[in-house]
Design a protein around this motif. Structure first.
Motif, mmCIF file in Angstrom:
data_model
loop_
_atom_site.group_PDB
_atom_site.id
_atom_site.type_symbol
_atom_site.label_atom_id
_atom_site.label_comp_id
_atom_site.label_asym_id
_atom_site.label_seq_id
_atom_site.Cartn_x
_atom_site.Cartn_y
_atom_site.Cartn_z
ATOM 1 N N VAL A 64 -56.699 6.662 -5.828
ATOM 2 C CA VAL A 64 -57.236 6.057 -5.043
ATOM 3 C C VAL A 64 -58.118 6.464 -4.455
ATOM 4 C CG1 VAL A 64 -55.507 5.443 -3.340
ATOM 5 C CG2 VAL A 64 -54.797 5.196 -5.780
ATOM 6 N N GLU A 71 -54.871 -0.157 -0.131
ATOM 7 C CA GLU A 71 -54.748 1.414 -0.945
ATOM 8 C C GLU A 71 -54.715 2.704 -0.145
ATOM 9 O OE1 GLU A 71 -56.804 0.354 -4.286
ATOM 10 O OE2 GLU A 71 -55.505 -0.761 -2.412
ATOM 11 N N GLU A 202 -51.236 -4.179 5.874
ATOM 12 C CA GLU A 202 -51.310 -4.403 3.511
ATOM 13 C C GLU A 202 -50.754 -5.491 3.607
ATOM 14 O OE1 GLU A 202 -46.919 -2.365 3.059
ATOM 15 O OE2 GLU A 202 -47.882 -1.713 1.314
#
Length: 624
Positions: A64, A71, A202
């Motif tokens: 990530v 993310e 999100e």
């Protein structure tokens, strides 16, 4: 300890506000909520830092990259929240120091953490510096925001503004509150602020769209088993501008690889296939031609061999570049997107900083080294569970593929991916690979554009021609071009500076010439004259001449006119922009600017003296 024991007996999910929970705990302990917060907050922060750094270690080890999307956004949020907690505790250590302690603790139990130790610390160090810059510029943004809110008679910052300042500019809410309180502005930070921000980022808009379904038997895909360029098939049906066959060699667009093109024909009827796409398990061959084929008819198909070869080379070259990038940049590299083409292709890679030219050169060298090894590709269908057990999730560099059986493309010792695209038999079949350029398309994602095979040779020859033509301009050899270009550029800069200096001297002489031409217009000291100067020179001259006159109007014989007014004249009500606008109208044009400086122009160059007289009349009227 008593706080932890009592708080642990409570169900935090039933409390919308952490303050309410703390009050319940404080009541149990027989103290005030403020006393509890003062006593418990430092320890809560310490535990939060330990938890956040542990979470970051796994996130960063999994590839990530902190960014402003998906993310990556959550990773950046956690990093900046940790930095804020450290500041509140007055910690002198850097987050990199704390992270190093956490990683050293974890790597004994988790090999993946050990393998990415240096990578994790590099990202943390970079993000820490970015955060410092964000906070430094945050004060100006917050103060400007408060100013606008006060104009709207607001005394407290709305939650949506607080979130926007953090989400768009990265300014922590605690920093916003500190700056706001200095000027007496109220900011209330919800206890679940970071949860609200995370949930907002999100959330993704899902567009539900009914899939097109073609009620035909599954099309047999011949291109996996046969390298042929021609085939025979039976027409199953016609749908809109497309033909459906029982079998095909046409590769349908997918996985970033464009479809094949070519034609199909039968009994003197030929139609050009411009695009093939897979709808469910059926391949639809689209055309712009009139479809003269009928169901049940046998046809012969032929694909464009040059296009197929170039796409195949570029697709396999993509795998080699990704493998080279992982070798050069680190195992955190992950494919974020790809698009293969005939002349050039591109690959998007997740990476936390810009790729340097040296790194690009090494990636290009490695990719071509894989080509020269002439490694045979191992392509086979495998049960998904067996493939994942053998290779891991590195299989899905190009994205997760559907089905219980997946097509695995392995370049032994170099790369392995689940991939449905067309590939060469050996890496040597690709030919030359050239990386053309790189760009950062979004935070945390680097795009690499490259060419392979014949298109790479064309690009190499084109670059060589440009180099040769540039060298010819300077009458030197290509090897002498860099030094010669640098010398000419240095000389050009010196001459440009000399020209600027001479212009300033000429302007000074022109000012001396004009300065004595001050005239009185009903008590207003003005200078009105024509000069040999361009617009920029006239503006500078006019401003400087306001030291000798209250109003200045200068014009050249190119139909340009400039005006300037002193501060005292502006305070008295003079608007030189109105004077210049009126004068420019005489020239058949227009003008504008500010009360102390304005410019105008028109095509009637022969009217320049009339324009100056118009300006004189306007200034004379003001003097009265």
């Amino acid at each position: 300890a008593e706080n932890a024991r009592v708080a642990g007996m409570m169900d935090i999910e039933t409390y919308a506000d952490l303050r309410e929970l703390r009050k319940r705990v404080a009541d149990k302990l027989g103290i005030s909520a403020s006393e509890l917060e003062r006593a418990a907050a430092p320890m809560e922060s310490i535990y939060a830092i330990a938890d956040h750094t542990r979470c970051l270690a796994f996130m960063l080890a999994d590839g990530v990259i902190p960014s402003n999307v998906k993310e990556g956004y959550l990773a950046r949020l956690i990093i900046r929240r940790t930095l804020r907690l450290m500041k509140e505790l007055g910690m002198r250590e850097s987050l990199k120091d704390i992270m190093n302690i956490q990683v050293e603790f974890l790597e004994g139990h988790y090999p993946e953490i050990r393998e990415h130790h240096e990578h994790i610390l590099n990202i943390i160090d970079l993000e820490e510096h970015r955060y410092a810059k964000t906070v430094a510029r945050g004060r100006r943004i917050v103060e400007k925001t408060i100013k606008y809110l006060r104009k709207d008679n607001k005394s407290e910052m709305p939650l949506e503004i607080l979130i926007k300042l953090y989400d768009s500019h990265g300014i922590p809410p605690e920093t916003i509150k500190e700056i706001a309180e200095e000027s007496g502005f109220n900011v209330k930070i919800p206890d679940n602020f970071y949860t609200l921000v995370a949930e907002m980022n999100e959330a993704e808009t899902e567009i539900s769209e009914e899939d097109l379904h073609l009620d035909y038997p599954q099309t047999e895909l011949l291109f996996y088993a046969r390298p042929d360029l021609e085939f025979e098939a039976s027409v199953m049906g016609v749908y809109e501008d497309g033909v459906i066959l029982d079998r095909t060699l046409f590769y349908p667009e997918g996985g970033g690889q464009p479809s094949d093109t070519g034609y199909i024909e039968a009994d003197g009827c030929r139609i050009r296939i411009k695009h093939a796409e897979k709808i469910g398990n059926v391949v639809l061959h689209r055309t712009d031609d009139e479809i003269c084929l009928k169901p049940g008819e046998t046809v012969r198909g032929c694909i464009d061999s040059d296009r197929r070869l170039q796409l195949t080379r570029n697709h396999t070259a993509t795998h080699l570049i990704v493998a080279a990038a992982r070798r050069v940049l680190g195992d955190h590299i992950w494919q974020a997107g790809a698009q293969k083409g005939v002349k050039s292709s591109r690959i998007d890679l997740s990476h936390y900083r810009r790729i340097t030219q040296g790194e690009l050169d090494e990636m290009e060298r490695l990719a071509n080294e894989y080509v020269m090894r002439n490694i045979p590709l191992d392509v086979r269908w495998m049960d998904r569970d067996i493939a994942e057990k053998r290779y891991g999730f590195i299989l899905y560099q190009g994205g997760v593929v559907p089905g219980s059986m997946i097509r695995v493309v392995e370049i032994p010792g170099v790369d392995v991916q689940a991939c449905a695209g067309t590939h060469v038999n050996r890496t040597g079949d690709i030919g030359l690979i050239m990386i053309n350029r790189t760009e950062r398309i979004q935070d945390g994602v680097e795009r690499i554009e490259f060419s392979a095979g014949a298109s790479a040779i064309e690009l190499m020859q084109k670059n060589r021609d440009i180099l040769r033509e540039s060298a010819d301009v300077f009458k030197v050899t290509p090897s002498q071009l860099p030094r010669t270009s640098e010398r000419f550029f240095t000389e050009w800069k010196a001459l440009r500076n000399e020209v600027s200096r001479l212009k300033e001297e000429m302007a000074s002489l022109k000012i001396l010439e004009v300065r004595d031409r001050v005239e009185d217009l009903n008590g207003l000291r003005v200078i009105i004259d024509t000069v040999e100067a361009d617009m920029d020179e006239m503006k500078n001259m006019a401003l400087e001449l306001t030291e000798s006159a209250e109003a200045v109007v200068l014009a050249n014989f190119e139909g340009q006119i400039v005006g300037a007014a002193s501060d005292d004249a502006v305070k008295m009500g003079l608007r030189i922009n109105e004077v210049i606008s009126s004068a420019a109208g005489v020239l058949g044009g227009g003008g504008g600017g500010k009360p102390h400086l304005a410019q105008g122009a028109g095509k009637r160059k022969d009217k320049i003296h009339e324009a100056l007289e118009e300006a004189r009349s306007s200034l004379e009227s003001f003097g009265r």
